[in-house]
Design an enzyme around this catalytic site. Structure first.
Site, PDB file in Angstrom:
ATOM      1  N   TYR A 269      35.271  43.367  26.523  1.00  0.00           N
ATOM      2  CA  TYR A 269      34.476  43.853  27.667  1.00  0.00           C
ATOM      3  C   TYR A 269      32.983  43.957  27.323  1.00  0.00           C
ATOM      4  CZ  TYR A 269      32.964  47.201  31.293  1.00  0.00           C
ATOM      5  OH  TYR A 269      32.305  47.843  32.314  1.00  0.00           O
TER       6      TYR A 269
ATOM      7  N   SER B  18      26.788  47.796  30.858  1.00  0.00           N
ATOM      8  CA  SER B  18      27.542  48.984  30.454  1.00  0.00           C
ATOM      9  C   SER B  18      27.062  49.522  29.115  1.00  0.00           C
ATOM     10  CB  SER B  18      29.012  48.583  30.335  1.00  0.00           C
ATOM     11  OG  SER B  18      29.737  49.537  29.610  1.00  0.00           O
TER      12      SER B  18
ATOM     13  N   ASN C 144      29.675  55.666  31.840  1.00  0.00           N
ATOM     14  CA  ASN C 144      30.802  56.439  32.419  1.00  0.00           C
ATOM     15  C   ASN C 144      30.495  57.025  33.791  1.00  0.00           C
ATOM     16  OD1 ASN C 144      32.845  56.284  30.382  1.00  0.00           O
ATOM     17  ND2 ASN C 144      31.551  57.602  29.123  1.00  0.00           N
TER      18      ASN C 144
ATOM     19  N   GLY D  83      38.147  48.713  33.430  1.00  0.00           N
ATOM     20  CA  GLY D  83      38.946  49.923  33.488  1.00  0.00           C
ATOM     21  C   GLY D  83      38.552  50.835  32.344  1.00  0.00           C
TER      22      GLY D  83
END
Ligand code: NAD
Length: 326
Positions: free
Chosen positions: A148, A117, A177, A78
């Site tokens: 994360y 990420s 993003n 999230g």
């Protein structure tokens, strides 16, 4: 790609990837998510849709049976508000990452994609808004986002070792993003672009022309439109690039500028209230796209203005429908 497995297919990127693979003419697609199907953002009747918890090795073995290509996008994730407050949950995605790699190896899968990420990058390289764009080598010495980011960094290394030790061809993108329609826009897991679209749409629809912004609005980020993300993912998957690579826009903006753009799209000006104690993540983050240009001859290019226009239109409809029907 004859028979493709997409995990996390009920989520934002996974749903769009299934749509794109269908458009590309992939014959057989298995779409898997742990959520009930009526909560998936996109469901296609001509693919095999499976509800399964991929933290379990047996479930991973079941869904990898017969497939030649895996896109592993399943993770508990999230925006900053979620990952700063759910570090253990985020790290538990390591069970999905590990079990999917083991099952893919044992099933003789030819190619395996892992969605890492920008949260793997070391914090000390992201301490100012005028941040130097992050090169792939900036992930080390390691100091990623707690929880994360550590899971992502560990799992991308594991993907590398599965190639070195077992010959499984792995590809790893470091997404920066990703945003667009048909993704999380409320409930606490949404990320900044969707949250800002929702707040602006709510202001327009209610006439309450104020907006709460997390932080002082001067923190910087780059945002990547979903179509660019998918193109980068498919190009990477078709390439011989075995090391993690940035898939991210390098159009750096402050959060205030992000709000400016959405306000322009909506045709409003809102009174801004800054919530300085809200989760904000690093002070600045941008993608260095040298490597992706060199290796894939391509980099993301859809402007924030265009991408946000499509995103705002979709989020606006969701907010309006919710206000009408509850
Ligand atoms: P998302 O939350 O919309 O989708 C992830 C999906 O995985 C969800 O539908 C969730 O139900 C599913 N899932 C979680 N645990 C599962 C399990 N045990 N078994 C089966 N399914 C499970 O997120 P997204 O934005 O589509 O992200 C997809 C991937 O890309 C994730 O790995 C995420 O970490 C990564 N990523 C996303 C971004 C971004 O900006 N969206 C940035 C960097 C990395």
């Amino acid at each position: 790609m004859q028979h493709v497995l997409v995990t996390g297919a009920g989520g934002f990127i996974g749903g769009h990837l299934v749509r794109r693979l269908r458009e590309e003419g992939v014959g057989r697609i298995r779409a898997v998510d742990c959520k009930p199907k009526d909560e998936w953002y996109q469901v296609f009747d001509d693919v095999e849709n499976v509800q399964a918890d991929l933290q379990l090795l047996d479930a991973c073995r079941d869904v990898t049976e017969g497939v030649d290509t895996v896109f592993n996008l399943a993770a508990d994730m999230g925006g900053m508000g979620f990952i700063e407050n759910n570090k253990a949950l985020c790290m538990l995605s390591v069970l999905v990452s590990t079990h999917m790699l083991v099952a893919a190896r044992d099933a003789g899968v030819e190619r395996f994609f892992y969605s890492s990420s920008a949260c793997v990058y070391a914090a000390d390289k992201q301490s100012t808004p005028e941040v130097r764009p992050l090169r792939e080598s900036d992930a080390y010495p390691a100091d990623p986002e707690d929880g994360y980011g550590w899971e992502k960094l560990f799992s991308e290394r594991m993907a590398r070792h599965f190639y070195e030790d077992f010959g499984l061809e792995t590809r790893v993108a470091r997404y920066h993003n990703i945003y667009g329609p048909l993704g999380t826009w409320r409930g606490g897991r949404e990320k900044a672009p969707a949250a800002i679209c929702r707040k602006v749409a709510t202001a327009v629809l209610t006439g309450d022309h104020t907006i709460e912004i997390w932080g002082d609005g001067q923190q910087t980020r780059s945002f990547t439109y979903i179509d660019d993300c998918l193109e980068g993912t498919l190009r990477l998957m078709a390439s011989d690039v075995r090391e993690p690579i940035n898939v991210g826009s390098d159009q750096l903006v402050t959060i205030d500028q992000l709000v400016d753009i959405v306000e322009d799209i909506a045709g409003v000006k809102l009174e801004r209230r800054y919530k300085l104690d809200a989760p904000q993540g690093v002070r600045g983050r941008n993608s260095d796209n040298t490597l992706i240009r060199e290796r894939l001859g391509w980099a993301p290019s859809i402007s924030l203005e265009d991408g946000l226009a499509a995103t705002y239109a979709w989020v606006y409809d969701q907010v309006a429908a919710t206000m009408q029907h509850g």
